[in-house]
Write an enzyme that holds these catalytic residues in place. Structure first.
Site, PDB file in Angstrom:
ATOM      1  N   ASP A 120       5.126 -36.640 -57.236  1.00  0.00           N
ATOM      2  CA  ASP A 120       5.502 -37.310 -55.980  1.00  0.00           C
ATOM      3  C   ASP A 120       5.346 -38.818 -55.988  1.00  0.00           C
ATOM      4  OD1 ASP A 120       5.792 -34.776 -54.938  1.00  0.00           O
ATOM      5  OD2 ASP A 120       3.882 -34.775 -53.893  1.00  0.00           O
ATOM      6  N   GLU A 172       5.503 -41.295 -52.676  1.00  0.00           N
ATOM      7  CA  GLU A 172       5.635 -41.321 -51.220  1.00  0.00           C
ATOM      8  C   GLU A 172       5.355 -42.738 -50.728  1.00  0.00           C
ATOM      9  OE1 GLU A 172       4.427 -36.953 -49.598  1.00  0.00           O
ATOM     10  OE2 GLU A 172       2.813 -38.125 -50.507  1.00  0.00           O
ATOM     11  N   GLU A 226       4.626 -30.221 -58.445  1.00  0.00           N
ATOM     12  CA  GLU A 226       5.251 -31.404 -57.842  1.00  0.00           C
ATOM     13  C   GLU A 226       4.842 -32.658 -58.596  1.00  0.00           C
ATOM     14  OE1 GLU A 226       5.037 -32.308 -53.693  1.00  0.00           O
ATOM     15  OE2 GLU A 226       5.500 -30.262 -53.050  1.00  0.00           O
TER      16      GLU A 226
END
Length: 337
Positions: free
Chosen positions: A147, A149, A145
């Site tokens: 990411d 956020e 992953e």
């Protein structure tokens, strides 16, 4: 010696004039300091001073925008996804019944991925808006992953930007870093971008690099190595997103609507299979190579980008896993590299 108390003497006038000149000099120096400070610091928010970012190259200008519905399709919460402007923009919604999300129609190995996002206003504690790449659907036990956020907070301008990477299933050893933003993400669109190639991964906010993960021997075990899909989602992160779950989502303020646009997704295209091979990469119609970020200009940051990276990390980063000695008794290898 008698001194008239009602009429100042020449000596007293000299003292008064000296004090007046000192006071005026101090005011002048203070004014200069304020002028300098104001040129460096923008209006204060609840998190403290918001510093003016340095000028950097606009990496996003090198890549073409595409309609959201041209490269993304429904991931979940179809009734909470609303396409706008002939599919160029999309609203994704969270309410008490469901969150929602989009996933790319293609899987990518390396590339540049960016989207402009305008985030919900008001009390957004516990709301999570994510823009990320993952292959957990294909490799549930050893997935990768990259990411972004955005974590909602109770007060305005307190959204937190968190970055993270997983490589080969290293979920239990999070590599989180958190930043306070130097802009209000609820008032207009701001760009969040990821550059991923064999040399490094770079996270950028409004083209300012905020994090660089260099691919070397120390980071090889956590470095994403398999093709991934691109996602953008909005969901309820009450259990962990705001001060460890202290402030859950308050649905009295729902619906929470995030708007997306100016999507850029250019990379080595791979079929959605379980294969980890990149031999079948096909090139994008807008690039000569199958990997649009393989050139020399993408091997390392420019001098301007390096200045921007140092600025973001010194002024706005407030958490790094590499400094969390209570969480890691022995820091991960890449922290020492």
């Amino acid at each position: 010696m008698y001194i008239n108390q009602t009429t100042p003497s020449n000596y007293q006038c000299s003292i008064l004039n000296s004090k007046k000149m000192t006071f005026l000099h101090q005011r002048f120096v203070l004014s200069c300091l304020l002028m300098f400070t104001c040129s460096q610091v923008l209006p204060v928010s609840s998190r403290g001073p918001i510093y003016k970012p340095p000028s950097v190259e606009r990496l996003t200008d090198r890549f073409h925008s595409t309609p959201v519905d041209g490269k993304m399709t429904t991931f979940f919460g179809a009734s909470h996804i609303h396409m706008k402007s002939n599919g160029s923009y999309a609203d994704i919604v969270l309410d008490k019944t469901s969150g929602s999300g989009l996933v790319s129609k293609y899987r990518y190995h390396h590339g540049f991925f960016s989207v402009a996002i305008k985030i919900p206003t008001g009390d957004t504690s516990g709301v999570v808006l994510a823009f990320y790449m993952s292959n957990a659907d294909v490799f549930p036990h050893n997935h990768d992953e990259i990411d972004f956020e955005l974590l909602g907070h109770v007060k305005r301008r307190q959204w937190v930007l968190q970055t993270n990477i997983y490589g080969n299933g290293s979920v239990k050893t999070g590599r989180e870093e958190k930043f306070y933003l130097w802009f209000d993400p609820t008032q207009e669109f701001h760009q969040y971008s990821m550059l991923w190639n064999t040399h490094h991964i770079v996270f950028l906010a409004d083209n300012i690099p905020i994090r660089e993960v260099i691919h070397n021997q120390a980071s090889s075990s956590l470095y994403p190595s398999k093709p991934m899909s691109l996602y953008t989602t909005i969901w309820d992160g009450s259990k962990w997103a705001t001060h460890g779950g202290k402030y859950p989502v308050n649905y009295r303020y729902a619906p929470f609507v995030a708007s997306l646009g100016e999507l850029k997704a250019e990379g080595c295209l791979t079929p959605k299979t379980n294969s980890t091979s990149i031999d079948s990469c096909s090139k994008s119609p807008t690039f000569l190579s199958s990997d649009p970020v393989e050139g020399d200009e993408y091997i390392k940051l420019t001098s301007q980008q390096t200045v921007g990276l140092k600025w973001a990390r010194s002024k706005h980063m407030f958490y790094s896993y590499c400094k969390d000695t209570s969480r890691y008794k022995v820091l991960p290898a890449e922290c020492k590299a």
